[in-house]
Design an enzyme around this catalytic site. Sequence first.
Site, PDB file in Angstrom:
ATOM      1  N   GLY A  49       8.245   7.505  -0.452  1.00 52.76           N
ATOM      2  CA  GLY A  49       7.883   6.814  -1.692  1.00 52.76           C
ATOM      3  C   GLY A  49       7.672   5.346  -1.416  1.00 52.76           C
ATOM      4  N   ARG A  50       6.812   4.732  -2.215  1.00 53.23           N
ATOM      5  CA  ARG A  50       6.524   3.311  -1.999  1.00 53.23           C
ATOM      6  C   ARG A  50       6.168   2.698  -3.334  1.00 53.23           C
ATOM      7  NH1 ARG A  50       4.574  -0.246   2.152  1.00 53.23           N
ATOM      8  NH2 ARG A  50       5.201   1.258   3.710  1.00 53.23           N
ATOM      9  N   GLY A  51       6.654   1.493  -3.586  1.00 49.28           N
ATOM     10  CA  GLY A  51       6.303   0.810  -4.831  1.00 49.28           C
ATOM     11  C   GLY A  51       6.322  -0.679  -4.585  1.00 49.28           C
ATOM     12  N   TYR A  53       8.600  -2.610  -5.232  1.00 51.94           N
ATOM     13  CA  TYR A  53       9.965  -2.957  -4.840  1.00 51.94           C
ATOM     14  C   TYR A  53      10.185  -2.859  -3.340  1.00 51.94           C
ATOM     15  CZ  TYR A  53      10.027   1.931  -4.051  1.00 51.94           C
ATOM     16  OH  TYR A  53       9.690   3.155  -3.551  1.00 51.94           O
ATOM     17  N   GLY A  54       9.547  -1.895  -2.659  1.00 56.99           N
ATOM     18  CA  GLY A  54       9.840  -1.598  -1.257  1.00 56.99           C
ATOM     19  C   GLY A  54       9.487  -0.157  -0.930  1.00 56.99           C
ATOM     20  N   VAL A  55      10.239   0.424  -0.025  1.00 59.95           N
ATOM     21  CA  VAL A  55       9.884   1.748   0.507  1.00 59.95           C
ATOM     22  C   VAL A  55      11.100   2.674   0.483  1.00 59.95           C
ATOM     23  CG1 VAL A  55       8.756   2.891   2.465  1.00 59.95           C
ATOM     24  CG2 VAL A  55       8.482   0.442   2.167  1.00 59.95           C
ATOM     25  N   VAL A  56      10.840   3.983   0.264  1.00 59.93           N
ATOM     26  CA  VAL A  56      11.911   4.989   0.347  1.00 59.93           C
ATOM     27  C   VAL A  56      11.605   5.912   1.530  1.00 59.93           C
ATOM     28  CG1 VAL A  56      13.147   6.842  -0.849  1.00 59.93           C
ATOM     29  CG2 VAL A  56      12.231   4.917  -2.168  1.00 59.93           C
ATOM     30  N   ASP A 219      14.795   3.452 -18.240  1.00 61.29           N
ATOM     31  CA  ASP A 219      13.492   3.812 -17.678  1.00 61.29           C
ATOM     32  C   ASP A 219      13.444   5.312 -17.376  1.00 61.29           C
ATOM     33  OD1 ASP A 219      10.883   3.270 -16.944  1.00 61.29           O
ATOM     34  OD2 ASP A 219      11.385   2.585 -14.929  1.00 61.29           O
TER      35      ASP A 219
HETATM   36  N1  ADP Z   1      16.739   9.942  -3.382  1.00 64.63           N
HETATM   37  C1  ADP Z   1      15.446  10.188  -3.180  1.00 64.63           C
HETATM   38  N2  ADP Z   1      15.033  11.309  -2.548  1.00 64.63           N
HETATM   39  C2  ADP Z   1      13.713  11.551  -2.341  1.00 64.63           C
HETATM   40  N3  ADP Z   1      12.722  10.743  -2.752  1.00 64.63           N
HETATM   41  C3  ADP Z   1      13.076   9.603  -3.392  1.00 64.63           C
HETATM   42  C4  ADP Z   1      14.435   9.268  -3.639  1.00 64.63           C
HETATM   43  N4  ADP Z   1      14.489   8.088  -4.303  1.00 64.63           N
HETATM   44  C5  ADP Z   1      13.205   7.718  -4.477  1.00 64.63           C
HETATM   45  N5  ADP Z   1      12.353   8.613  -3.935  1.00 64.63           N
HETATM   46  C6  ADP Z   1      10.884   8.558  -3.953  1.00 64.63           C
HETATM   47  O1  ADP Z   1      10.475   7.205  -4.031  1.00 64.63           O
HETATM   48  C7  ADP Z   1       9.794   6.953  -5.297  1.00 64.63           C
HETATM   49  C8  ADP Z   1      10.156   5.579  -5.818  1.00 64.63           C
HETATM   50  O2  ADP Z   1      11.562   5.466  -5.967  1.00 64.63           O
HETATM   51  P1  ADP Z   1      12.212   4.776  -7.235  1.00 64.63           P
HETATM   52  O3  ADP Z   1      13.685   4.711  -7.003  1.00 64.63           O
HETATM   53  O4  ADP Z   1      11.790   5.531  -8.471  1.00 64.63           O
HETATM   54  O5  ADP Z   1      11.586   3.314  -7.182  1.00 64.63           O
HETATM   55  P2  ADP Z   1      10.582   2.522  -8.153  1.00 64.63           P
HETATM   56  O6  ADP Z   1      11.417   1.421  -8.666  1.00 64.63           O
HETATM   57  O7  ADP Z   1       9.455   2.028  -7.333  1.00 64.63           O
HETATM   58  O8  ADP Z   1      10.052   3.450  -9.209  1.00 64.63           O
HETATM   59  C9  ADP Z   1      10.229   8.095  -6.201  1.00 64.63           C
HETATM   60  O9  ADP Z   1       9.282   8.371  -7.204  1.00 64.63           O
HETATM   61  C10 ADP Z   1      10.355   9.245  -5.214  1.00 64.63           C
HETATM   62  O10 ADP Z   1       9.085   9.792  -4.905  1.00 64.63           O
END
Ligand code: ADP
Length: 396
Positions: A49-51, A53-56, A219
């Site tokens: 995931g990426r936004g 804010y940063g990267v997951v 949210d």
């Molecule tokens: N615990 C997790 N396990 C798997 N994917 C995750 C997890 N946390 C976040 N992601 C992935 O990263 C994306 C962005 O994370 P999120 O915490 O929702 O940040 P943002 O503030 O950008 O919305 C999520 O929509 C998801 O696809």
Amino acid sequence: MTTRSATTAAASTSGPLVSCAVGYLSAWLAARTRMVSSQPKYELIQEVGRGSYGVVYEAAVKCTGARVAVKKIRCHSPENVELALREFWALSSIQSQHPNVIHLEECILQRDQLAQRMSHGSSSPLYLESRFTLSIMAARPELSHFIRLVLVETSLKGEITFDPCCAYHLWFVMDFCDGGDMNAYLLSRKPSRKTNTSFMLQLGSALAFLHRNRIIHRDLKPDNILISQARTPAGSSEPTLKVADFGLSKVCSASGLNPEEPASVNRCFLSTACGTDFYMAPEVWEGHYTAKADIFALGVIIWAMVERITFVDAETQKELLGSYVRQGEDIVPLGEALLENPKMELLIPARKKSMNGRMKQLIREMLAANPQERPDAFELELRLVRIACRELDWDT
Ligand SMILES: Nc1ncnc2c1ncn2[C@@H]1O[C@H](COP(=O)(O)OP(=O)(O)O)[C@@H](O)[C@H]1O
Ligand SMILES: [Mg+2]
């Protein structure tokens, strides 16, 4: 108003980035144990995931092979620091775990090769207030009161003073959800009443837990509800939902609230208009709301889930679950339409026979223009259990 939408990238991470990040975590381990260690604790596998804010990343715990998710937030702007601190404060304030709320394993503050585990409480003599935050306050004086407030309020502690010339990151280590988000999961499958019932129960239980812990999520939306397909101990065939992304959440302070009375969260008034417009309650648009705003958002989600109501996000072109009203050619968020016309009758169900009378009544109440007419999270949880029991009776 803050509106955000998450962008999920399926691309896998390049090698150097992964090894660099592993190096950071290795350094964290060394700092934490106060000895030099060449063994990183986590191995990053791929970006999920990426936004803004940063990267997951999906990662593995080296010694056990267990999967975790690691969210890396760069602390280069007050907005990012604020998101990170809010998430840290909410997740670390929870004393017990809930199966439907993402669990924060640990949070690591890292600068170059230095890293340390974040904790909150009052044992450490040093605050995270630092040259870094002081420099932000100098550059953005209008934010300084807020930054101080957040830092004091959260009582975040650290032993590294911030240097504005260095890059700081916060790493959140959490449960890994292997099934994507609620949009991706539901929209790639045929509608199932059994899955809908299971998801409603899990969401009701998660929200009651959060509000009992005085956390207002602010949210709630299908993008922020993740799916774990790992087998549950109870052996349920349905996957486990996890409410995630606490970047906009608010922990209501105990002062003025009775900690023994869970419903007091409904008297904690907030004024920062934030969320994602299709899920925002009318009073959030106005900037005067309580935990009942989460009930409205869940009403939008549950109605959309039961009737498969979707719209296409203008920014990402992704199909998303969410209920709305039509005004001519346009689709308008429910909260915005109700703010304009609180007497507006919502057409629930939108399709005939798609839900029973009790469900219809509950969704209507969750989406009431007046927050006081909405059930609170504790009543909601009970009513969802009653509805689910009747559904099961009917099935057998
Ligand atoms: N615990 C997790 N396990 C798997 N994917 C995750 C997890 N946390 C976040 N992601 C992935 O990263 C994306 C962005 O994370 P999120 O915490 O929702 O940040 P943002 O503030 O950008 O919305 C999520 O929509 C998801 O696809
Ligand atoms: Mg999100």
